[in-house]
Structures are given as structure tokens and as C-alpha cells.
Design an enzyme around this catalytic site. Structure first.
Site, short mmCIF file in Angstrom:
data_model
loop_
_atom_site.label_atom_id
_atom_site.label_comp_id
_atom_site.label_asym_id
_atom_site.label_seq_id
_atom_site.Cartn_x
_atom_site.Cartn_y
_atom_site.Cartn_z
N GLU A 204 0.83 -1.20 0.00
CA GLU A 204 0.00 0.00 0.00
C GLU A 204 0.87 1.26 0.00
O GLU A 204 0.61 2.23 -0.73
CB GLU A 204 -0.90 -0.01 1.23
CG GLU A 204 -1.50 1.31 1.64
CD GLU A 204 -1.83 1.34 3.12
OE1 GLU A 204 -1.01 1.84 3.91
OE2 GLU A 204 -2.90 0.85 3.49
N ASP B 222 -6.01 -3.46 -2.68
CA ASP B 222 -6.06 -1.99 -2.74
C ASP B 222 -4.77 -1.43 -3.30
O ASP B 222 -4.77 -0.52 -4.14
CB ASP B 222 -6.38 -1.39 -1.37
CG ASP B 222 -5.32 -1.67 -0.32
OD1 ASP B 222 -4.67 -2.72 -0.39
OD2 ASP B 222 -5.17 -0.84 0.60
#
Length: 388
Positions: free
Chosen positions: A72, A133
Site C-alpha cells: 500500500e 487496494d
């Protein structure tokens, strides 16, 4: 507060929040000027790089585990570098990500989500599972970098990564259709039940991916993502994690670590929603569904660190990074009183310079408020400066 004053306040706040505490004001100004002289276009990003990014291109967290790296963080770093028109920083981040998290080929292997010091003292991948993500942000940024820098090699790599996301990180959920899973493995709870994360699904990113890499599944994922965010937030408060059952619909994740709360994951749901273009598909129903959180912030004077998504009972004030993340959302909701109050809160309680995650929230939120970047109605990145 006038728009001009608001932009000026956001700019001054952003610069002060992101300056390391060890620098004097004069030294901080010198560093910002030096960054511009080197071609840097976002002083806050230059400061973030010096604070959290190694020369090799690894974004280092302050998670208390010896400076681990999360996929991330690499994805967000790539986004910020693109916004800042920092081609050298972008390539350094991309090279480290590909070589260390994807075994040398980002298109052949999804990036491992966790890298750091192993129990035997060596450094490397700790958990090879991916985090979707991070993966969608990387695919998105590669496609936008190809356009903004006229560099088709980025798009070719992004297309391979996007196809791998579809193949490994999605499932056809009854009643929802093709949906984004948090990772390739570990989130099928039982037969007919899945664990999902609403903050993993920024609509502008999903919408743009459907255009960048025109596989039918991306449009379907965009539609299901909106359903997941709204369906998991029946009282207007997004959870960190939600369960979806093919017979019962959305359920509270009572056995999970967060016990049905919305906290450090969920804060991004409001951030992403607030940054949607006014004409973006799905924006109006999404803002309407999440409006209770704007009312909570206005009435309490702060975003909660965590909140019960059914009762609306908050645990107390969230950190300053949460406030920075709320600014675009409050502006999108048209709540000028709450927006002004949260600006004041940031001035009185700046984001901690050593808090990696809060600083990423501040770069997103304050960067948007300063006009450093916008998203088009279709999710296209519109940075303030686009020169190669």
C-alpha cells in the site's frame, strides 16, 4: 471562508504539517526551495520522501515492527510521485516494488503485501499474499503515468497487472456480481460468505481502470464496489471490514479484530468519496449514504478514531491525519462550518511528522485541497502540472 482563503489556509497547513520537527522554519523553507530547484513541484512530497522513503525506493512505515514496508505504501508513493511530476522518484519506487515484492516482474506476480525483517534476521517478503487496494492503485498509476509522461511501457506493465488482479483477486458474488476481494487468498469465510473491505474500492480508480484496461470485468467491479460501500454502511458509517452472505446480504464482522467498527481502514472511504468529480457516476448516492459521518464531525468537532457502524457511537477523537482525510469529504458535502472547524483543528493539532499512515492521509487530503490534483468525471488523474 472564501475559496481563496481556504486554498491559502490548506497550503500553509499542509506545509507546516509535513515539515520534520528537527528542522527550523528557515531550514524547512530552504529545503522546499531546494526541492523546487531540483524540479520538485510538491514540497510536501519532497518532505515525505526524505522522512519515509529510502534511497532505494522503499517506503518505510512506523509500525513498531522495525520499519516494515507495505505494498500500500509503495502504491501511494507512486501516486504522489506522479502528482509531483517526480519521474526519478517514480521509477525508483517502481523498480524497488517490482524487484522486491513481485520477484522482478510486476506483471507476472502480484506484489507481496508485507516486506521487512524476518524472524531469522534476514530482510525480505514476510507474507507473499497480495493486497488488492495496493494492486489497483499501482495499475491505475501506471496507466496514468503512461499518458502523462508519454511512456507506453508503463501502460503495458499496468495492463498485465490489471489482468492479474481480475484473475486472482475477484469473485462472482451472488447478488453483487464480480467483486474485488481484499487478496487472492484468505477472505472466503465459508461457503457463500466473503470478507470485504470497502476502503479498497475508490470509485474514481475503478472507473478509470475500466477505460485504461477495457476488460468487461472492470465495469462490473465498479458497479459492485458502489453496492458494497453503500450496503456495508447502512447507518452512514463505513466499516473497516464487512461480511457478505449470499442469503443474508451484508453482516457485521463481529469476530474480526475491529468488531464491526469503522476506524483506520474506513477513514479512506470518506476520503475517496470526497475527491470524486462532481459529475462522476455514483457520487451523489455515495455522498448521500455517508452523510451521517459529516453530521457526526460537525456535531462532535472531530472525526472519531473508531465508530460503531450500527449505533454511531464513537470512541473519541481520531488523530489529525483523520481530519486531513475528512477535508475533501466535508467540502463535497457542502458543510462549510464543519470544514472550517476541521481546518482549525489541524492548525491546533498538526499531523505527527513521524506517523507514516497519517502523513499519507494528509498528502491525499491536503494535496487535493491545495489543488495539487483532481480526478475527471471518468477518474482520469488531473495533476496541477503535467509536463514530462
Amino acid at each position: 471562508m472564501t475559496p481563496m482563503l481556504l486554498r491559502r489556509t490548506a497550503l500553509l497547513t499542509g506545509l507546516s504539517l509535513l515539515a520534520p520537527p528537527t528542522l527550523s522554519r528557515a531550514q524547512g523553507q530552504e529545503r522546499a526551495v531546494a526541492g523546487l530547484a531540483r524540479g520538485g513541484q510538491w514540497p510536501a512530497w519532497d518532505t515525505f520522501k526524505s522522512q519515509f522513503t529510502s534511497e532505494e525506493g522503499r517506503v518505510i512505515s512506523d509500525d513498531g515492527e522495525g520499519g516494515r514496508t507495505y505494498s500500500e505504501g509503495q502504491a501511494y508513493g507512486l501516486f504522489f510521485a506522479l502528482v509531483a511530476n517526480d519521474r526519478k522518484g517514480f521509477d525508483t519506487l517502481l523498480r524497488w516494488t517490482e524487484n522486491n515484492l513481485s520477484g522482478g516482474d510486476l506483471g507476472a506476480r502480484l506484489p507481496a503485501w508485507l516486506w521487512g525483517r524476518r524472524p531469522d534476521g534476514t530482510w525480505g517478503v514476510i507474507d507473499s499474499n497480495a493486497a488488492s487496494d495496493a494492486d489497483i492503485w499501482i495499475a491505475y498509476v501506471l496507466g496514468e503515468a503512461a499518458r502523462l509522461w508519454n511512456a507506453p511501457q508503463y501502460r503495458a506493465l499496468g495492463a498485465r497487472l490489471a489482468a492479474r488482479i481480475i484473475a486472482e483477486e475477484t469473485a462472482d458474488l451472488p447478488g453483487l456480481g464480480p467483486s474485488l476481494l481484499p487478496a487472492p487468498s484468505g477472505f472466503v469465510e465459508a461457503e457463500g460468505r466473503w470478507k470485504l473491505n470497502p476502503s479498497y474500492m475508490p470509485l474514481q480508480v475503478m472507473q478509470r481502470l475500466a477505460t485504461l484496461y477495457p476488460l468487461p470485468a472492470w465495469r462490473q467491479l465498479t458497479q459492485s464496489s458502489e453496492k458494497i460501500i453503500v450496503g456495508a454502511s447502512p447507518k452512514g458509517y463505513a466499516p473497516d471490514w464487512t461480511l457478505y452472505d449470499e442469503r443474508q446480504g451484508f453482516l457485521i464482522d463481529e469476530k474480526g479484530k475491529e468488531k464491526g467498527q469503522g476506524a483506520y481502514n474506513a477513514i479512506r472511504v470518506y476520503l475517496w468519496a470526497g475527491m470524486l468529480h462532481p459529475a462522476a457516476p455514483g457520487r451523489k448516492p455515495l455522498l448521500s449514504a455517508l452523510a451521517p459521518m459529516a453530521r457526526y464531525v460537525r456535531e462532535q468537532g472531530y472525526p472519531p478514531e473508531s465508530i460503531d457502524v450500527l449505533t454511531g457511537q464513537g470512541s473519541g477523537p481520531g488523530p489529525a491525519g483523520f481530519t486531513a482525510a475528512m477535508l475533501p469529504f466535508l467540502q463535497a458535502q457542502g458543510d462549510s462550518a464543519a470544514l472550517k472547524a476541521q481546518h482549525s483543528r489541524l492548525v491546533a493539532n498538526p499531523v505527527r511528522s513521524t506517523a507514516y499512515y497519517e502523513q499519507t492521509l494528509a498528502l491525499f487530503g491536503l494535496g487535493w485541497m491545495e489543488g495539487r490534483y483532481r480526478f475527471s468525471s471518468g477518474g482520469q488523474l488531473l495533476p496541477q502540472r503535467t509536463k514530462p
